[in-house]
Motif scaffolding. Structure first.
Motif, mmCIF file in Angstrom:
data_model
loop_
_atom_site.group_PDB
_atom_site.id
_atom_site.type_symbol
_atom_site.label_atom_id
_atom_site.label_comp_id
_atom_site.label_asym_id
_atom_site.label_seq_id
_atom_site.Cartn_x
_atom_site.Cartn_y
_atom_site.Cartn_z
ATOM 1 N N UNK A 114 9.298 9.512 -10.963
ATOM 2 C CA UNK A 114 10.499 8.686 -10.812
ATOM 3 C C UNK A 114 11.774 9.527 -10.720
ATOM 4 N N UNK A 115 11.870 10.579 -11.524
ATOM 5 C CA UNK A 115 13.070 11.425 -11.500
ATOM 6 C C UNK A 115 13.275 12.044 -10.119
ATOM 7 N N UNK A 116 12.181 12.423 -9.470
ATOM 8 C CA UNK A 116 12.296 12.984 -8.119
ATOM 9 C C UNK A 116 12.685 11.910 -7.112
ATOM 10 N N UNK A 117 12.086 10.729 -7.233
ATOM 11 C CA UNK A 117 12.412 9.638 -6.298
ATOM 12 C C UNK A 117 13.865 9.210 -6.421
ATOM 13 N N UNK A 118 14.411 9.269 -7.613
ATOM 14 C CA UNK A 118 15.807 8.878 -7.818
ATOM 15 C C UNK A 118 16.790 9.904 -7.260
ATOM 16 N N UNK A 119 16.319 11.122 -6.997
ATOM 17 C CA UNK A 119 17.176 12.167 -6.425
ATOM 18 C C UNK A 119 17.325 12.034 -4.912
ATOM 19 N N UNK A 126 12.178 -0.272 -2.838
ATOM 20 C CA UNK A 126 11.328 -0.227 -4.025
ATOM 21 C C UNK A 126 11.026 1.198 -4.482
ATOM 22 N N UNK A 127 10.854 2.088 -3.529
ATOM 23 C CA UNK A 127 10.419 3.443 -3.860
ATOM 24 C C UNK A 127 11.572 4.400 -4.140
ATOM 25 N N UNK A 185 0.833 -1.208 0.000
ATOM 26 C CA UNK A 185 0.000 0.000 0.000
ATOM 27 C C UNK A 185 0.865 1.255 0.000
ATOM 28 N N UNK A 186 1.884 1.274 0.831
ATOM 29 C CA UNK A 186 2.757 2.439 0.926
ATOM 30 C C UNK A 186 3.511 2.635 -0.381
ATOM 31 N N UNK A 187 4.059 1.569 -0.942
ATOM 32 C CA UNK A 187 4.786 1.660 -2.202
ATOM 33 C C UNK A 187 3.863 2.174 -3.310
ATOM 34 N N UNK A 188 2.645 1.702 -3.335
ATOM 35 C CA UNK A 188 1.678 2.147 -4.343
ATOM 36 C C UNK A 188 1.538 3.673 -4.316
ATOM 37 N N UNK A 189 1.456 4.245 -3.135
ATOM 38 C CA UNK A 189 1.325 5.701 -3.016
ATOM 39 C C UNK A 189 2.626 6.416 -3.379
ATOM 40 N N UNK A 190 3.746 5.884 -2.928
ATOM 41 C CA UNK A 190 5.025 6.538 -3.202
ATOM 42 C C UNK A 190 5.396 6.496 -4.684
#
Length: 61
Positions: A22-27, A45-46, A12-17
């Motif tokens: 993706x570019x922001x998460x990779x930063x 995962x996130x 559930x948490x991963x689904x929201x994150x």
């Protein structure tokens, strides 16, 4: 970045994150998390490029 999600289930948490671009998460460079195994899975995962720092602070009532 701070997020409040009303669940501790990793899927559930991963689904929201994953709704965050993706570019922001990779930063993200570092994530502080507790010792619960599901949190490590969520972080991996996130935010795959982030260093995971375990917070061992214990709450006392």
């Amino acid at each position: 970045m701070v997020g409040i999600i009303k669940s501790t289930r990793s899927d559930t948490v991963v689904e929201h994150l994953l709704k965050i671009d993706r570019r922001l998460r990779l930063k993200v460079k570092e994530i502080t998390l507790d010792t619960i195994a599901s949190m490590k899975l969520i972080a991996k995962r996130s935010f795959p490029n982030a260093l995971q720092v375990i917070d061992r602070f214990m709450y006392k009532n």
